[in-house]
Design an enzyme around this catalytic site. Structure first.
Site, PDB file in Angstrom:
ATOM      1  N   HIS A 378     -22.227  18.644 -69.419  1.00 28.36           N
ATOM      2  CA  HIS A 378     -23.474  18.721 -68.974  1.00 28.36           C
ATOM      3  C   HIS A 378     -24.004  19.966 -69.779  1.00 28.36           C
ATOM      4  O   HIS A 378     -23.320  20.925 -69.883  1.00 28.36           O
ATOM      5  CB  HIS A 378     -23.250  19.265 -67.442  1.00 28.36           C
ATOM      6  CG  HIS A 378     -24.592  18.945 -66.987  1.00 28.36           C
ATOM      7  ND1 HIS A 378     -25.569  20.021 -66.973  1.00 28.36           N
ATOM      8  CD2 HIS A 378     -25.398  17.989 -66.107  1.00 28.36           C
ATOM      9  CE1 HIS A 378     -26.766  19.766 -66.240  1.00 28.36           C
ATOM     10  NE2 HIS A 378     -26.629  18.503 -65.584  1.00 28.36           N
ATOM     11  N   GLU A 391     -30.472  19.173 -63.233  1.00 25.11           N
ATOM     12  CA  GLU A 391     -31.319  18.379 -64.427  1.00 25.11           C
ATOM     13  C   GLU A 391     -32.867  18.589 -63.975  1.00 25.11           C
ATOM     14  O   GLU A 391     -33.604  18.575 -64.693  1.00 25.11           O
ATOM     15  CB  GLU A 391     -30.917  16.938 -64.520  1.00 25.11           C
ATOM     16  CG  GLU A 391     -31.235  16.477 -66.093  1.00 25.11           C
ATOM     17  CD  GLU A 391     -30.013  15.791 -66.441  1.00 25.11           C
ATOM     18  OE1 GLU A 391     -29.377  14.846 -65.629  1.00 25.11           O
ATOM     19  OE2 GLU A 391     -29.628  15.841 -67.593  1.00 25.11           O
ATOM     20  N   ARG A 394     -35.259  21.027 -65.479  1.00 26.50           N
ATOM     21  CA  ARG A 394     -35.846  20.532 -66.740  1.00 26.50           C
ATOM     22  C   ARG A 394     -36.880  19.421 -66.337  1.00 26.50           C
ATOM     23  O   ARG A 394     -37.972  19.221 -66.952  1.00 26.50           O
ATOM     24  CB  ARG A 394     -34.694  19.871 -67.918  1.00 26.50           C
ATOM     25  CG  ARG A 394     -34.223  21.127 -68.634  1.00 26.50           C
ATOM     26  CD  ARG A 394     -32.973  20.801 -69.480  1.00 26.50           C
ATOM     27  NE  ARG A 394     -31.882  20.629 -68.591  1.00 26.50           N
ATOM     28  CZ  ARG A 394     -31.036  19.533 -68.779  1.00 26.50           C
ATOM     29  NH1 ARG A 394     -31.195  18.722 -69.673  1.00 26.50           N
ATOM     30  NH2 ARG A 394     -30.115  19.223 -68.109  1.00 26.50           N
ATOM     31  N   ARG A 415     -27.803  13.956 -71.890  1.00 23.24           N
ATOM     32  CA  ARG A 415     -26.806  14.962 -71.891  1.00 23.24           C
ATOM     33  C   ARG A 415     -26.201  15.315 -73.035  1.00 23.24           C
ATOM     34  O   ARG A 415     -25.908  16.510 -73.550  1.00 23.24           O
ATOM     35  CB  ARG A 415     -25.866  14.840 -70.461  1.00 23.24           C
ATOM     36  CG  ARG A 415     -26.589  14.820 -69.472  1.00 23.24           C
ATOM     37  CD  ARG A 415     -26.016  14.606 -68.428  1.00 23.24           C
ATOM     38  NE  ARG A 415     -26.645  14.795 -66.944  1.00 23.24           N
ATOM     39  CZ  ARG A 415     -26.127  14.718 -65.858  1.00 23.24           C
ATOM     40  NH1 ARG A 415     -25.038  14.224 -65.538  1.00 23.24           N
ATOM     41  NH2 ARG A 415     -26.887  14.859 -64.636  1.00 23.24           N
ATOM     42  N   HIS A 518     -18.086  17.828 -67.417  1.00 24.04           N
ATOM     43  CA  HIS A 518     -19.024  17.300 -66.105  1.00 24.04           C
ATOM     44  C   HIS A 518     -18.523  16.231 -65.426  1.00 24.04           C
ATOM     45  O   HIS A 518     -18.330  16.061 -64.339  1.00 24.04           O
ATOM     46  CB  HIS A 518     -20.419  17.280 -66.429  1.00 24.04           C
ATOM     47  CG  HIS A 518     -21.596  17.017 -65.101  1.00 24.04           C
ATOM     48  ND1 HIS A 518     -21.022  17.757 -64.073  1.00 24.04           N
ATOM     49  CD2 HIS A 518     -22.360  16.096 -64.854  1.00 24.04           C
ATOM     50  CE1 HIS A 518     -22.084  17.482 -63.306  1.00 24.04           C
ATOM     51  NE2 HIS A 518     -22.742  16.423 -63.666  1.00 24.04           N
ATOM     52  N   HIS A 519     -18.423  15.186 -66.284  1.00 23.22           N
ATOM     53  CA  HIS A 519     -17.966  13.744 -65.799  1.00 23.22           C
ATOM     54  C   HIS A 519     -17.102  13.020 -66.623  1.00 23.22           C
ATOM     55  O   HIS A 519     -17.051  13.214 -67.940  1.00 23.22           O
ATOM     56  CB  HIS A 519     -19.250  13.000 -65.446  1.00 23.22           C
ATOM     57  CG  HIS A 519     -18.990  11.690 -64.776  1.00 23.22           C
ATOM     58  ND1 HIS A 519     -19.300  11.576 -63.619  1.00 23.22           N
ATOM     59  CD2 HIS A 519     -18.631  10.561 -65.277  1.00 23.22           C
ATOM     60  CE1 HIS A 519     -19.221  10.293 -63.214  1.00 23.22           C
ATOM     61  NE2 HIS A 519     -18.651   9.541 -64.174  1.00 23.22           N
ATOM     62  N   ARG A 558     -23.146   8.894 -69.493  1.00 25.61           N
ATOM     63  CA  ARG A 558     -23.770   8.680 -67.986  1.00 25.61           C
ATOM     64  C   ARG A 558     -24.938   9.522 -68.041  1.00 25.61           C
ATOM     65  O   ARG A 558     -25.364  10.482 -68.124  1.00 25.61           O
ATOM     66  CB  ARG A 558     -22.883   9.336 -67.066  1.00 25.61           C
ATOM     67  CG  ARG A 558     -23.197   9.191 -65.706  1.00 25.61           C
ATOM     68  CD  ARG A 558     -22.362   9.287 -64.647  1.00 25.61           C
ATOM     69  NE  ARG A 558     -22.247  10.922 -64.645  1.00 25.61           N
ATOM     70  CZ  ARG A 558     -23.165  11.777 -63.922  1.00 25.61           C
ATOM     71  NH1 ARG A 558     -24.304  11.357 -63.490  1.00 25.61           N
ATOM     72  NH2 ARG A 558     -22.781  13.134 -64.096  1.00 25.61           N
TER      73      ARG A 558
END
Ligand code: ADP
Length: 583
Positions: A378, A391, A394, A415, A518-519, A558
């Site tokens: 991220h 997010e 932004r 990302r 992050h993921h 993602r």
């Protein structure tokens, strides 16, 4: 000369940033002091103040006047002492007051992280003492076992309870929510009644296209089609359990406004976890907390239950079907480095339970894995606290600048692209810049301000000086950006979204950020019915999986808003499939 000056300033800042990142000296557990954090409880905000010495949690003071006296109030009165005794925030939630307990534990975790604590290490110390307990053995018989009480598991549990099924839900942590609590933006959904009411044109096809493109086209198209097709229905289902997400905005990689968030703009993860917990409590479902599934039981080629353990019990849970909802492995830095050696040492935004257990257990019974090395960074993570800057900041108009005060990318690219652009800057970090107008319209920002992450100034020049940026450059950047917003034309980087408001309302704010893990997009292979597929391409009878434990939905990247869509949509499907399988 100016160039030389900004280089010197950049190096000074880099040095300061490194020094600041070193929260607690290596040989101690904490930086002594009192640290505070808030979380959303059942009736309102729960405030936790933790006082630590170098190696001890000395005092935990909890305030939460809005909690119900009979249940949440008891948690407020007792969990502080429990945390001091256990020397970890991960104490048992009070039965019947999971929402308040979860809020207290989450706030204590945040406060201890601010004190420089390594929470996993605190748990290690506690586990060492637990090892002396002689455990009893217990057998439970049920129809379905749901493993993991994050977003996907709780969704499945609500569905199973509403269908009148006999099931148990296990959660290895002392609280529910998992990584879902970290979701800040919202949920992507297309052709929803909210979009229609707000005049936003969108379609299932467009949602599919955006998700495939964002995922570099390596996603499983059938899973993406299911995600998009069932998204509007999932929003209706959330409405039906009182978890409505009516505020729609733009999120990176989407070609229209598609991300659905709570009405007041608060972070979606905590909001949904609160709503799901409240619904489970209302339905009378007890999550078995502090209970870790360790192994899937197979008999005659079919799933026959799980083995699990708690502090004092070894469980054999016999069941016809198991739903794995154990989340990803973003908090298991060894597993991350095993699949992606280049990411060793990167900070993680993940909840401590995201250790990949479900992936390991599924592999042991023959499950196939997909895209396992696809791990998302991220781009906006505050590095000293690992706190993710949503997010939406932004999306609502903030820009990113480097240490020279210049923009360097379209801030709303995917990302991976924004993270890569940051890593190409001097010092491999950037600042996210916004103004008071943006703060006034995005509740999530209050948490960053409260935790001391923001640098604030009445003028852009002053902000630049505080950041050790040469004021001329930041002033020029802001002027150019505000002109771009006025003209709706970003000549520099071609940004076309998140340009509804300029950045002209003082005071101005900056947060220093860099990428963080992050993921984990890869995981257990499933089909559109959330059935787990083995390495020969066959369904493993009785095994279902949903959420971050699975792979294929997100491909190589993602999109923001698709994790929440994934957990709700596939959590529902997994429950429906398991219910059908048990008939
Ligand atoms: P998702 O977004 O897919 O729902 P989350 O990370 O939100 O994933 O939730 C996964 C949950 O599963 C977390 O609360 C985590 O602590 C829990 N969990 C992980 N491994 C186990 C395990 N072995 N046994 C029980 N619960 C687990």
């Amino acid at each position: 000369m100016v160039k030389l000056l900004s280089l010197v300033l950049a190096l000074m800042m880099l040095f300061t940033a490194c020094a600041f990142a070193e929260a607690a000296p290596a040989e101690t557990l904490f930086t002594p002091g009192t640290y505070e954090a808030d979380a959303q409880g059942f009736g309102g905000t729960v405030h936790v103040a933790v006082t630590v010495s170098e190696n001890e949690i000395e005092e935990v003071v909890i305030t939460g006047d809005a909690e119900t006296p009979a249940l949440g109030g008891v948690a407020v009165a007792t969990l502080g002492e429990a945390i001091v005794q256990a020397q970890t925030p991960h104490v048992d939630a009070l039965s019947g007051a999971t929402v308040t307990s979860t809020a207290i534990i989450a706030a204590a975790e945040d406060a201890l992280e601010l004190a420089g604590a390594d929470i996993a290490l605190l748990d290690e110390y506690r586990r060492d003492t637990d090892e002396n307990v002689v455990k009893e053995e217990k057998t439970i018989e049920t129809e379905i076992v749901i493993v993991g009480a994050g977003g996907a598991g709780m969704t499945a549990a609500i569905m199973a309870q509403q269908a009148g099924k006999d099931f148990v839900i296990l959660e290895k942590m002392p609280y529910v929510g998992g990584n879902t609590t970290k979701a800040t933006g919202g949920m992507n959904a297309a052709e929803t009644h909210y979009q229609k009411e707000q005049g936003i044109e969108d379609s299932v096809e467009l949602f599919v296209q955006d998700t495939m493109k964002g995922g570099h086209d390596i996603n499983d198209p059938a899973l993406v089609q299911t995600l998009a097709e069932q998204s509007a229905g999932a929003i209706d289902w959330l409405d039906s359990i009182g978890a409505d997400l009516p505020k729609i905005s733009f999120s990176g990689g989407a070609s229209t406004n598609r991300i659905h968030a709570p009405a007041d703009g608060s972070a979606v993860g905590n909001y949904l976890v609160d709503k799901f917990s409240a619904k489970l409590e209302e339905l009378g479902v007890q999550v078995m907390l502090n209970t870790t599934a360790t192994e899937l039981i197979m008999e005659d080629g079919k799933i026959a239950g799980v083995k699990a353990e708690s502090k004092d019990t070894y469980y054999t849970i016999k069941a016809k079907a198991v739903i794995l909802a154990t989340g990803g492995f973003g908090a298991n830095l060894d597993m991350i480095a095993g699949y992606r050696p280049d990411l060793r040492g990167t900070v993680t935004t993940n909840a401590p339970g995201a250790t990949g257990d479900g992936i390991v257990m599924a592999q042991a019974v023959g499950a196939d894995l997909v895209d396992i090395e696809q791990i998302q960074l991220h781009p906006t993570v505050e590095q000293t606290t690992s706190m993710l800057i949503t997010e939406s900041v932004r999306g609502d108009g903030a820009i990113l600048v480097n240490q020279s005060g210049n923009r360097f990318t379209n801030e709303l690219l995917t990302r991976d692209a924004v993270s890569a652009a940051e890593l190409a800057q001097q010092g491999q970090y950037a600042y996210i810049i916004f103004d008071q107008h943006l703060r006034d319209n995005l509740k999530a920002i209050e948490k960053y301000v409260k935790n001391g992450l923001t640098v604030q100034a009445d003028t852009v020049e002053e902000l630049a000086r505080k950041l050790n940026i040469y004021p001329y450059f930041l002033t020029m950047t802001m002027k150019q950006w505000n002109e771009a917003v006025q003209a709706q034309n970003d000549g520099q980087f071609g940004r076309t979204t998140g340009m509804d408001n300029d950045l002209t309302t003082p005071p101005y704010y900056a947060i220093q950020i860099a990428p963080g893990i992050h993921h984990t997009m890869g995981g257990v292979k499933i089909n559109t019915q959330a059935q787990v597929i083995d390495t020969n391409g066959n369904v493993i009878p009785g095994l279902f999986a949903a959420g971050e434990v699975t792979g294929g939905v997100h491909g190589g990247n993602r999109l923001g808003g698709n994790a929440v869509a994934d957990i709700v949509i596939f959590g529902r499907i997994a429950a429906e499939s398991a219910i059908e399988y048990c008939k």
